[in-house]
Design an enzyme around this catalytic site. Structure first.
Site, PDB file in Angstrom:
ATOM      1  CG  ASP A 169      11.109   0.533  15.251  1.00 42.08           C
ATOM      2  OD1 ASP A 169       9.980   1.148  15.204  1.00 42.08           O
ATOM      3  OD2 ASP A 169      11.336  -0.664  15.951  1.00 42.08           O
TER       4      ASP A 169
ATOM      5  CG  ASP B  24       9.341  -0.312   5.065  1.00 43.77           C
ATOM      6  OD1 ASP B  24       9.688  -1.284   5.389  1.00 43.77           O
ATOM      7  OD2 ASP B  24       8.242  -0.071   4.372  1.00 43.77           O
TER       8      ASP B  24
ATOM      9  CB  ILE C 224      -1.016   0.144   1.276  1.00 46.85           C
ATOM     10  CG1 ILE C 224      -1.697  -1.305   1.278  1.00 46.85           C
ATOM     11  CG2 ILE C 224      -1.787   1.211   1.265  1.00 46.85           C
ATOM     12  CD1 ILE C 224      -2.589  -1.675   0.259  1.00 46.85           C
TER      13      ILE C 224
ATOM     14  CG  PHE D  74     -13.702  -3.512   3.856  1.00 45.51           C
ATOM     15  CD1 PHE D  74     -13.785  -4.082   5.048  1.00 45.51           C
ATOM     16  CD2 PHE D  74     -14.865  -2.668   3.514  1.00 45.51           C
ATOM     17  CE1 PHE D  74     -14.742  -3.911   6.150  1.00 45.51           C
ATOM     18  CE2 PHE D  74     -15.762  -2.366   4.457  1.00 45.51           C
ATOM     19  CZ  PHE D  74     -15.808  -3.056   5.684  1.00 45.51           C
ATOM     20  CG  ASN D  75     -10.854  -7.120   1.655  1.00 47.16           C
ATOM     21  OD1 ASN D  75     -11.828  -6.769   2.118  1.00 47.16           O
ATOM     22  ND2 ASN D  75     -10.224  -8.408   2.049  1.00 47.16           N
TER      23      ASN D  75
ATOM     24  N   PRO E 262     -10.231 -18.014  12.324  1.00 46.36           N
ATOM     25  CG  PRO E 262      -8.884 -19.080  14.049  1.00 46.36           C
ATOM     26  CD  PRO E 262      -9.046 -19.072  12.725  1.00 46.36           C
TER      27      PRO E 262
ATOM     28  CG  LEU F  35      13.649  -2.261   3.896  1.00 44.83           C
ATOM     29  CD1 LEU F  35      15.144  -2.672   3.162  1.00 44.83           C
ATOM     30  CD2 LEU F  35      12.874  -2.164   3.057  1.00 44.83           C
TER      31      LEU F  35
ATOM     32  CB  SER G  22      -8.455  -1.712   8.770  1.00 41.57           C
ATOM     33  OG  SER G  22      -9.179  -2.693   8.361  1.00 41.57           O
TER      34      SER G  22
ATOM     35  CE1 TYR H  41      -4.278  -4.660  10.315  1.00 40.75           C
ATOM     36  CE2 TYR H  41      -6.704  -5.191   9.652  1.00 40.75           C
ATOM     37  CZ  TYR H  41      -5.422  -4.517   9.388  1.00 40.75           C
ATOM     38  OH  TYR H  41      -5.586  -3.578   8.357  1.00 40.75           O
TER      39      TYR H  41
ATOM     40  CE  LYS I  84      -4.045  -0.895  10.079  1.00 40.62           C
ATOM     41  NZ  LYS I  84      -3.242   0.304   9.708  1.00 40.62           N
TER      42      LYS I  84
END
Length: 340
Positions: free
Chosen positions: A50, A31, A12, A169-170, A286, A33, A117, A141, A145
């Site tokens: 970090d 990043d 993203i 969403f996706n 789950p 990585l 999200s 998760y 968010k």
């Protein structure tokens, strides 16, 4: 405008970086990585490290005093992994974000676009969520968010920062120009697993076929990653219009505004490839839910943004990217350039 993008070497974040650069913005990537690809970041000014490293943030700001805004994408994102390791997810996604925000505001950076999200919402009866829908994260998760959004809202209320949270969403597809795409050869989401099954001659597993949806499989809002990236870039462009002194925190939904079930995604995949995938059925995982799709009217009214690219186009771009990445050896990214 100069934009700092955390997690800008991931799927993203790297696509957002390209969308911002295409609009003439200077892009800086931060990043570690751990999952990102150095090749995605090396076209921009790149710092490896970090997001919670205060000394590194100080250095980035010192060397780039013209940073105007921060797009925060760095996060762990795999739902089943978050169920197995909730403490690790809260550490990576919440604790490190709080450190990031502390160090940003200490350095005078108070404009934040948070890549959030739509998984934070409770599953609605009619399948549609809007910004005022009840929040009931179904997994650690998603909960991370939601917690970060509360942190941002509290900071905005206190006057230490201003923030926009973009809920989606996706994401599917790839940069249509094939500069970036999924950085993993074994992605965990449905389309990635369809591509892997096609490549390896295996079967695609549909997890859950007894959901209260039109065909029993989960419903999702599969939105092209380029549409998402352009929405983030639009918020960067118009941040001061989106938030103001009277509303320093705002959340906006992004998506296609219509739901696609997993079985319909499988059908679309067969339509694009010309060959029906081999599938098998399994129980729910789950953290899974029946799913939902986003009411995106607020983003349309405020930004003039709508998703333009179809699910079929997302599948086609993802397949093109998978071929390019495999031929180029991009997934073999053990070495990384030295950060500036």
């Amino acid at each position: 405008m100069t934009v700092l993008i955390t997690g800008g070497a991931g799927f993203i974040g790297s696509t957002i970086a390209s969308a911002c650069a295409d609009r003439g913005h200077e892009v800086i990537v931060l990043d570690d990585l751990s999952t990102g690809v150095a090749a995605f970041a090396d076209r921009h000014r790149f710092y490896r490290g970090d997001i919670a490293d205060g000394a590194l943030l100080d250095r980035i700001v010192r060397e780039n005093p013209d940073i105007d805004i921060v797009v925060h994408c760095a996060a762990k994102i795999v739902v089943p992994d978050s169920v197995a390791d909730p403490l690790g997810y809260f550490d990576a996604n919440v604790a490190r974000t709080v450190s990031l925000l502390t160090n940003l505001t200490r350095n005078g950076l108070d404009r934040v676009v948070f890549s959030s999200s739509a998984a934070i919402y409770d599953t609605p009866v009619d399948g549609v969520v809007h910004e005022g829908s009840p929040v009931a994260p179904p997994s650690p998760y998603a909960d991370t968010k939601a917690v970060v959004e509360r942190v941002l809202q509290a900071g905005a209320t206190a006057g230490s920062l201003r923030a926009v949270a973009l809920r989606y969403f996706n994401p599917i597809g790839a940069d249509p120009s094939l500069r970036t795409g999924l950085q993993s050869p074994t992605p965990s989401h449905a389309l990635g697993k369809l591509i892997s099954a096609r490549r390896d001659g295996g079967r695609f597993t549909i997890t859950g076929t007894d959901w209260p949806t039109r065909d029993g499989s989960g419903v999702r809002d599969y939105v092209h990653v380029w549409d998402l990236a352009e929405a983030h870039a639009l918020v960067v462009d118009r941040f001061d219009e989106v938030v103001g002194a009277l509303r320093p925190f705002r959340a906006l939904n992004l998506g296609t505004g219509r739901g696609t079930t997993v079985l319909e995604l499988v059908e679309a995949f067969g339509r694009v490839t010309g060959q029906a995938p081999r599938v098998e059925l399994a129980g729910r995982r789950p953290g899974d839910t029946a799913g939902a799709f986003a009411d995106v009217s607020a983003a349309r009214d405020l930004l003039g943004w709508e998703a333009r690219l179809s699910v079929d186009e997302g599948i086609a771009d993802a397949l093109r990217w998978a071929d390019v990445a495999r031929r180029s050896g991009l997934f073999d990214h053990a070495s990384a350039p030295v950060a500036h």
